[in-house]
Motif scaffolding. Sequence first.
Motif, PDB file in Angstrom:
ATOM      1  N   THR A 335       0.393  -0.923  -0.315  1.00  0.00           N
ATOM      2  CA  THR A 335      -0.123   0.173  -0.084  1.00  0.00           C
ATOM      3  C   THR A 335       1.177   1.268  -0.014  1.00  0.00           C
ATOM      4  O   THR A 335       0.183   2.277  -0.195  1.00  0.00           O
ATOM      5  CB  THR A 335      -0.877   0.224   1.195  1.00  0.00           C
ATOM      6  N   LEU A 336       2.117   1.749   1.307  1.00  0.00           N
ATOM      7  CA  LEU A 336       2.757   2.064   0.860  1.00  0.00           C
ATOM      8  C   LEU A 336       3.189   2.636  -0.062  1.00  0.00           C
ATOM      9  O   LEU A 336       3.371   3.575  -1.244  1.00  0.00           O
ATOM     10  CB  LEU A 336       3.865   1.797   2.123  1.00  0.00           C
ATOM     11  N   ARG A 337       3.678   1.445  -0.480  1.00  0.00           N
ATOM     12  CA  ARG A 337       4.314   1.460  -2.400  1.00  0.00           C
ATOM     13  C   ARG A 337       3.727   2.598  -3.139  1.00  0.00           C
ATOM     14  O   ARG A 337       3.569   3.172  -4.285  1.00  0.00           O
ATOM     15  CB  ARG A 337       5.324   0.181  -2.924  1.00  0.00           C
ATOM     16  N   SER A 338       2.268   1.273  -3.510  1.00  0.00           N
ATOM     17  CA  SER A 338       1.643   2.264  -4.604  1.00  0.00           C
ATOM     18  C   SER A 338       1.333   3.794  -4.089  1.00  0.00           C
ATOM     19  O   SER A 338       0.642   4.554  -4.759  1.00  0.00           O
ATOM     20  CB  SER A 338       0.097   1.182  -4.500  1.00  0.00           C
ATOM     21  N   LEU A 341       3.888   6.581  -5.822  1.00  0.00           N
ATOM     22  CA  LEU A 341       4.136   5.798  -7.214  1.00  0.00           C
ATOM     23  C   LEU A 341       2.417   6.579  -7.108  1.00  0.00           C
ATOM     24  O   LEU A 341       2.781   7.791  -8.320  1.00  0.00           O
ATOM     25  CB  LEU A 341       4.129   4.403  -7.393  1.00  0.00           C
ATOM     26  N   HIS A 342       2.229   7.084  -6.675  1.00  0.00           N
ATOM     27  CA  HIS A 342      -0.195   7.080  -7.298  1.00  0.00           C
ATOM     28  C   HIS A 342       0.179   8.632  -6.521  1.00  0.00           C
ATOM     29  O   HIS A 342      -1.075   9.845  -7.175  1.00  0.00           O
ATOM     30  CB  HIS A 342      -0.835   6.515  -6.905  1.00  0.00           C
ATOM     31  N   HIS A 343       1.272   8.804  -5.569  1.00  0.00           N
ATOM     32  CA  HIS A 343       0.874  10.590  -5.363  1.00  0.00           C
ATOM     33  C   HIS A 343       0.022  10.787  -4.593  1.00  0.00           C
ATOM     34  O   HIS A 343      -0.389  11.973  -4.287  1.00  0.00           O
ATOM     35  CB  HIS A 343       0.936  11.693  -6.181  1.00  0.00           C
ATOM     36  N   GLY A 344      -0.398   9.570  -3.834  1.00  0.00           N
ATOM     37  CA  GLY A 344      -1.293   9.755  -2.893  1.00  0.00           C
ATOM     38  C   GLY A 344      -2.731   9.590  -3.182  1.00  0.00           C
ATOM     39  O   GLY A 344      -3.627   9.747  -2.308  1.00  0.00           O
ATOM     40  N   ARG A 345      -3.158   9.512  -4.288  1.00  0.00           N
ATOM     41  CA  ARG A 345      -4.578   9.454  -5.041  1.00  0.00           C
ATOM     42  C   ARG A 345      -4.854   8.106  -5.050  1.00  0.00           C
ATOM     43  O   ARG A 345      -4.132   7.210  -5.423  1.00  0.00           O
ATOM     44  CB  ARG A 345      -4.621   9.594  -6.471  1.00  0.00           C
ATOM     45  N   THR A 385      10.275   5.734  -1.870  1.00  0.00           N
ATOM     46  CA  THR A 385      10.171   5.357  -3.392  1.00  0.00           C
ATOM     47  C   THR A 385      11.588   4.665  -3.669  1.00  0.00           C
ATOM     48  O   THR A 385      11.540   3.557  -4.783  1.00  0.00           O
ATOM     49  CB  THR A 385      10.473   6.882  -4.139  1.00  0.00           C
ATOM     50  N   ILE A 386      13.076   4.587  -3.426  1.00  0.00           N
ATOM     51  CA  ILE A 386      13.868   4.065  -3.796  1.00  0.00           C
ATOM     52  C   ILE A 386      13.330   2.188  -3.096  1.00  0.00           C
ATOM     53  O   ILE A 386      13.298   2.037  -4.760  1.00  0.00           O
ATOM     54  CB  ILE A 386      14.984   5.010  -3.556  1.00  0.00           C
ATOM     55  N   ALA A 387      13.513   2.705  -2.502  1.00  0.00           N
ATOM     56  CA  ALA A 387      13.799   1.087  -1.627  1.00  0.00           C
ATOM     57  C   ALA A 387      12.142   0.501  -2.318  1.00  0.00           C
ATOM     58  O   ALA A 387      12.329  -0.866  -2.382  1.00  0.00           O
ATOM     59  CB  ALA A 387      13.611   1.207  -0.390  1.00  0.00           C
ATOM     60  N   LEU A 388      10.859   1.197  -1.850  1.00  0.00           N
ATOM     61  CA  LEU A 388       9.988  -0.185  -2.897  1.00  0.00           C
ATOM     62  C   LEU A 388       9.102   0.384  -4.309  1.00  0.00           C
ATOM     63  O   LEU A 388       9.213  -0.693  -4.315  1.00  0.00           O
ATOM     64  CB  LEU A 388       8.647   0.574  -2.141  1.00  0.00           C
ATOM     65  N   GLY A 389       9.611   0.804  -4.906  1.00  0.00           N
ATOM     66  CA  GLY A 389       9.588   1.764  -6.350  1.00  0.00           C
ATOM     67  C   GLY A 389      10.684   0.551  -6.955  1.00  0.00           C
ATOM     68  O   GLY A 389      10.342  -0.162  -8.342  1.00  0.00           O
ATOM     69  N   ALA A 390      11.502  -0.248  -5.919  1.00  0.00           N
ATOM     70  CA  ALA A 390      12.424  -0.768  -7.199  1.00  0.00           C
ATOM     71  C   ALA A 390      11.758  -2.191  -7.949  1.00  0.00           C
ATOM     72  O   ALA A 390      11.568  -3.190  -8.898  1.00  0.00           O
ATOM     73  CB  ALA A 390      13.063  -1.659  -6.379  1.00  0.00           C
ATOM     74  N   ASP A 391      10.587  -2.779  -6.607  1.00  0.00           N
ATOM     75  CA  ASP A 391       9.555  -3.582  -6.978  1.00  0.00           C
ATOM     76  C   ASP A 391       8.682  -3.219  -8.304  1.00  0.00           C
ATOM     77  O   ASP A 391       8.504  -4.250  -8.414  1.00  0.00           O
ATOM     78  CB  ASP A 391       8.815  -3.757  -5.403  1.00  0.00           C
ATOM     79  N   HIS A 392       8.920  -2.655  -8.527  1.00  0.00           N
ATOM     80  CA  HIS A 392       7.296  -2.231  -9.207  1.00  0.00           C
ATOM     81  C   HIS A 392       8.150  -1.902 -10.644  1.00  0.00           C
ATOM     82  O   HIS A 392       7.022  -1.745 -11.990  1.00  0.00           O
ATOM     83  CB  HIS A 392       6.871  -0.258  -8.590  1.00  0.00           C
ATOM     84  N   ILE A 393       9.701  -1.720 -10.643  1.00  0.00           N
ATOM     85  CA  ILE A 393      10.105  -2.382 -12.034  1.00  0.00           C
ATOM     86  C   ILE A 393      10.201  -3.606 -12.837  1.00  0.00           C
ATOM     87  O   ILE A 393      10.054  -4.361 -12.239  1.00  0.00           O
ATOM     88  CB  ILE A 393      11.630  -1.545 -12.293  1.00  0.00           C
TER      89      ILE A 393
END
Length: 393
Positions: A335-338, A341-345, A385-393
Amino acid sequence: MPRPATRRTAGHRLQLPADAVAEMRSRLPAVAEETVTAIIAEVPSYEGALTGPMGENIRNAVQLALGGFLSLASGRRGADPRTPTAPAVEGAYQLGRGEARSGRTTEALLAAYRVGARVSWREMSTTAVSSGVPAETLVDFAELVFAYIDELSAASVAGHTDELATTGRVRQRLLERIARHLLQGASPETVVAAAERAGWEAPTTLTAVVVPEAQVRPVLAAVASRTLVAADLPDLDDHALLLVPDAHGRRRPALLRAILGRGALAGPARPWLEVRASYDRAIRARGLGVVEDTEAHLAQLVLCADPEALADLRAQVLAPLEGLRPGSAEKLADTLRSWLLHHGRRDDVAEELFVHPQTVRYRMGQLRDLYGDRLDDPSTVLALTIALGADHI
């Protein structure tokens, strides 16, 4: 015109009408021009190579070769239109030697012949039809045109092979030395001197392309003739390295099309003396399973440049979740990663996670209890964002 029962044993008795031959002969300059234009458009190795004197030489060669064929096809006594005259064969042989000296492959040479045969036949057959040549004669005519051009292309391949067997082999070693110097970090003076000894014109940029050994020849036929080849590199196993000149900017898409579906990988274009950086990036990307274009995966390359540091960062920023059950911690991390990445939307987060927006609101409330004001701190947001965003790539 009656056909012989067995073409190969009885020989060919094609004799075109004199007016058709005259019309075809008058069209030879236009055929030569269209041939050169088509080769430039369809065979990348000849881009920029057929301007000036070289282009004029090819135009003259096309006219001479086809003119010789028309002379044979017009009924010269004892002549077989399938067999070029000695001067035509010699000219084709020397053309092959010259192409080897220019660094172009036999694949590129034969591709040019195929284009030339197609354009020549299209033009001559159109003229033949308009001159009233019967369909049966036209069939014989087609067979002989392509047999004649096959003979010329075979002579060119022989010349190419002979050239590589002598001076070509020496030059290839000199070209391999340039690639080796570039990859080993030799001084600019050393590399430039090696290029001068090989007669290799330095480009503005070089792009490292890792190619399976089985795909090297077709890729070489589709890229610039000055491409350097390095094989048996310790990092490449059953792959080879091509250093492709001036494939930057608007020319990069053509390079990517040339390697599409071939299991190859192109690094970034770099100033030619700095191509080692392109090679290093391609090797790193290959280790991550990237194919075709390293520049389409820059975020992944950056985030995975130091896997241990990324793992440490992830453990550090997710420390507030350590006391939770694994399942709960995973849901909150997702949830935190999303959310980041969605800027809180909230609605976008809910759609991605397949949950109700109220569930997102509830989980974010839990996260704010765990992180406090740190979720509003730019440095913490960046690290998360860096730590969790890597899972989104």
